[in-house]
Scaffold this motif. Structure first.
Motif, PDB file in Angstrom:
ATOM      1  N   ASP A 142     -17.338  34.389  -9.132  1.00  0.00           N
ATOM      2  CA  ASP A 142     -16.551  35.642  -8.978  1.00  0.00           C
ATOM      3  C   ASP A 142     -16.611  36.552  -9.898  1.00  0.00           C
ATOM      4  O   ASP A 142     -16.826  36.276 -11.191  1.00  0.00           O
ATOM      5  N   ARG A 143     -16.574  38.004  -9.719  1.00  0.00           N
ATOM      6  CA  ARG A 143     -16.353  38.767 -10.834  1.00  0.00           C
ATOM      7  C   ARG A 143     -15.031  38.589 -11.682  1.00  0.00           C
ATOM      8  O   ARG A 143     -14.249  37.993 -11.000  1.00  0.00           O
ATOM      9  N   ASP A 146     -11.954  39.113  -9.866  1.00  0.00           N
ATOM     10  CA  ASP A 146     -11.568  38.320  -8.836  1.00  0.00           C
ATOM     11  C   ASP A 146     -11.177  36.704  -9.066  1.00  0.00           C
ATOM     12  O   ASP A 146     -10.797  35.817  -8.132  1.00  0.00           O
ATOM     13  N   THR A 147     -11.293  36.403 -10.416  1.00  0.00           N
ATOM     14  CA  THR A 147     -10.745  35.027 -10.839  1.00  0.00           C
ATOM     15  C   THR A 147      -9.409  34.638 -10.610  1.00  0.00           C
ATOM     16  O   THR A 147      -8.476  35.478 -10.732  1.00  0.00           O
ATOM     17  N   VAL A 284     -23.998  36.480 -11.727  1.00  0.00           N
ATOM     18  CA  VAL A 284     -22.970  36.179 -10.524  1.00  0.00           C
ATOM     19  C   VAL A 284     -23.739  34.995  -9.784  1.00  0.00           C
ATOM     20  O   VAL A 284     -25.089  35.133  -9.347  1.00  0.00           O
ATOM     21  N   LYS A 286     -22.993  31.227  -7.370  1.00  0.00           N
ATOM     22  CA  LYS A 286     -22.218  30.279  -7.101  1.00  0.00           C
ATOM     23  C   LYS A 286     -23.178  28.668  -7.018  1.00  0.00           C
ATOM     24  O   LYS A 286     -24.247  28.738  -6.533  1.00  0.00           O
TER      25      LYS A 286
END
Ligand SMILES: Cc1cc2nc3c(=O)[nH]c(=O)nc-3n(C[C@H](O)[C@H](O)[C@H](O)COP(=O)(O)OP(=O)(O)OC[C@H]3O[C@@H](n4cnc5c(N)ncnc54)[C@H](O)[C@@H]3O)c2cc1C
Length: 395
Positions: A142-143, A146-147, A284, A286
Motif C-alpha cells: 500500500d501507499r 493507505d496503510t 510498491v 505485494k
C-alpha cells in the motif's frame, strides 16, 4: 462519504450560541466569570457538528497476546527479522521496536536490507537502518496514505493493547520499557519542527460521576491487557484533578494532563521524505507467501506488515481490535483533547479525531469488520455536541 447519509445540518442548535454569547467561540469557567486573577485561559470550543465530518475510517489493531513478534526466522536463504503485532501502540513504540529489529538485522554484517511495509513500524525501521549506514529498500503493498497506520488516533499510547496478562515471555515488561523510553526520546527530536509533526497537547478526562478506570472490565472474549504505565511514570505527565473554580466544563469531575500527539499526515510525510533524501528506496509490491520474499536481492528482510502478517505469515496469533474514527474539519486554535462518555476527541492538525472507544480496551476485540459504521460515528460526534451545548447554556 455523502453527508446526506449522516443527516445534513443535524447540528445541535446550542452550538451556534457561543458567538452570540459574546465569547467568540470560547468556553470559560466560573473563575473567569468571577474576574479573579486566577482566571483560567478560555478553551476554544470543539465544533462537534455532523456536517463537519469529512470521512469515517476504520483500522484494525494488530494485537498479539504475547506482544509484538520480534524473532528471527530463516526463509530459504534469507534472514527474516519480524517486527509486527504492536496492538494499539504501534506509533508510540515504533522507534524502540525498530532499534531492536535493526540490531538483529545487522548482526550478521549485512549492508543491504529490505523492509516489508511502510506503516509506523516499516518507516521507523527503514529510518533507523539508514542511520546505521545500511542500503534500504522498502517494499509495500500500500501507499503510505493507505496503510492502517494512517488511520490511527495519533496519540502517545505505549501500553494500549500491547499484550495480555499471563501470556508474555519473562523479560517482556523490561523489553517494553526499553522500547517505550527509546521511542519517547526519539519523538522529542520531532517536536518543534515546522508543520508540527509531533507536539504536546493538553488532555481532559471528563465524567459526570466519579472518574472510572477504563481498564476495569475486559469482556467480549478479550483477555486482561497488560498495564505498564507505572514503569515509566517519570516520562508520562500525570492527569490531575482540575479544581472546581478552574473547571471550564459542565461536569462534576475533570482531570487534566498532557500527552504527545502525532499529526500523522505531516509526521509520516517527514519520515518518508527524510528516508528518501537519505538515499532510501521504496517500491510498491505485494507478497502473497513468505516464499516470494526469496526473490528479493537483499539477504536480510525486516517484516513490518502489521495486521497484514496474519494473512502473509498465516499467523493467527494476530487478533484484530477494530477502531473507527470520524474525522472533522481541523480547528487550528484547538490545543486540547478530551475524553467524555467513552468518546475520545483529539484535535490534530490534519483533522479532528472523534472516536467511540467503549467502556474498556476490549471494545472492538476480535472484530475484523473494516467498514465504517456511520451510526457509531454519528453517536460519537453527537455525544460531544451535547457536552458543548450544555456548556453554551451554562455560560
Ligand atoms: C483506531 C486505531 C487507533 C490507533 N491509535 C493509535 C495511537 O494513537 N497511537 C499508537 O501508538 N498506535 C495507535 N494505533 C495502533 C497503530 O495504528 C498500529 O499499531 C500500527 O499502525 C501498526 O503499524 P504497522 O506498521 O505494524 O502496520 P500497518 O500500518 O498496517 O503497515 C503494514 C505495512 O505492510 C504492508 N503489507 C502488509 N501486508 C503485505 C504484503 N502481503 N505484501 C506487501 N506489503 C504488505 C502494508 O502495505 C503496509 O505498508 C491505533 C490503531 C487503531 C486501529
Amino acid at each position: 462519504m455523502g453527508m446526506a447519509t449522516l443527516g445534513r445540518r443535524a447540528v445541535l442548535a446550542g452550538l451556534g450560541g457561543f458567538g452570540a454569547s459574546g465569547l467568540a467561540g470560547c468556553v470559560t469557567g466560573p473563575a473567569a466569570r468571577l474576574g479573579s486573577v486566577a482566571r483560567p485561559p478560555p478553551l476554544p470550543a470543539i465544533r462537534a457538528e455532523l456536517d463537519r465530518i469529512t470521512r469515517v475510517t476504520v483500522c484494525l489493531r494488530p494485537f498479539r497476546k504475547a506482544g509484538p513478534r520480534l524473532d528471527v526466522e530463516a526463509v530459504g536463504d534469507k534472514t527474516v527479522v519480524h517486527n509486527y503485532g504492536h496492538g494499539g501502540s504501534g506509533w508510540s513504540l515504533s522507534w524502540g521496536s525498530a532499534e531492536i529489529a535493526v540490531r538483529k538485522a545487522l548482526a550478521g554484517g549485512a549492508r543491504d536490507v529490505a523492509v516489508i511495509g511502510c506503516g509506523a513500524l516499516g518507516l521507523t525501521t527503514a529510518t533507523v537502518l539508514r542511520r546505521a549506514g545500511a542500503n534500504v529498500t522498502i517494499y509495500a503493498a500500500d501507499r503510505l496514505a493507505d496503510t492502517r497506520s494512517s488511520r490511527a488516533t495519533g496519540t502517545w499510547s505505549p501500553d494500549s493493547r500491547i499484550a495480555a496478562e499471563g501470556e508474555v515471555a519473562a523479560g517482556f515488561p523490561e523489553l517494553w520499557e526499553g522500547m517505550c523510553r527509546t521511542s519517547f526520546r526519539t519523538f522529542q527530536d520531532y517536536v518543534g519542527l515546522a508543520g508540527a509533526p509531533v507536539e504536546w497537547s493538553d488532555r481532559y478526562s471528563l465524567s459526570d460521576g466519579p472518574p472510572a478506570s477504563r481498564h476495569d472490565d475486559s469482556g467480549g472474549g478479550a483477555p486482561r491487557f497488560v498495564e505498564y504505565a507505572d514503569r515509566v511514570r517519570d516520562i508520562m505527565p500525570r492527569q490531575t484533578p482540575v479544581a472546581a473554580a478552574d473547571n471550564p466544563f459542565p461536569v462534576a469531575n475533570v482531570r487534566r494532563g498532557a500527552a504527545l500527539q502525532f499529526n500523522v499526515t505531516e509526521y509520516a510525510h517527514v519520515l518518508m521524505t527524510d528516508f528518501l533524501l537519505a538515499g532510501g528506496r521504496i517500491e510498491v509490491r505485494k507478497f502473497n507467501t513468505p516464499g516470494e520474499l526469496t526473490a528479493l536481492k537483499e539477504p536480510v528482510i525486516v517484516n513490518c506488515t502489521g495486521y497484514g502478517a496474519r494473512a502473509l505469515w498465516k499467523d493467527e496469533s494476530v487478533i484484530p481490535v477494530r477502531g473507527q474514527i470520524a474525522w472533522l474539519i481541523p480547528q487550528p486554535e484547538l490545543r486540547y483533547g478530551l475524553y467524555y462518555k467513552h468518546v475520545s476527541v483529539l484535535p490534530r492538525r490534519d483533522g479532528i479525531v472523534f472516536q467511540q472507544v467503549g467502556a474498556s480496551d476490549a471494545y472492538g476485540y476480535g472484530d475484523d469488520r473494516e467498514v465504517p459504521d456511520l451510526e457509531e460515528a454519528r453517536t460519537a460526534v453527537m455525544t460531544i455536541a451535547e457536552l458543548y451545548d450544555r456548556m453554551a447554556r451554562a455560560t
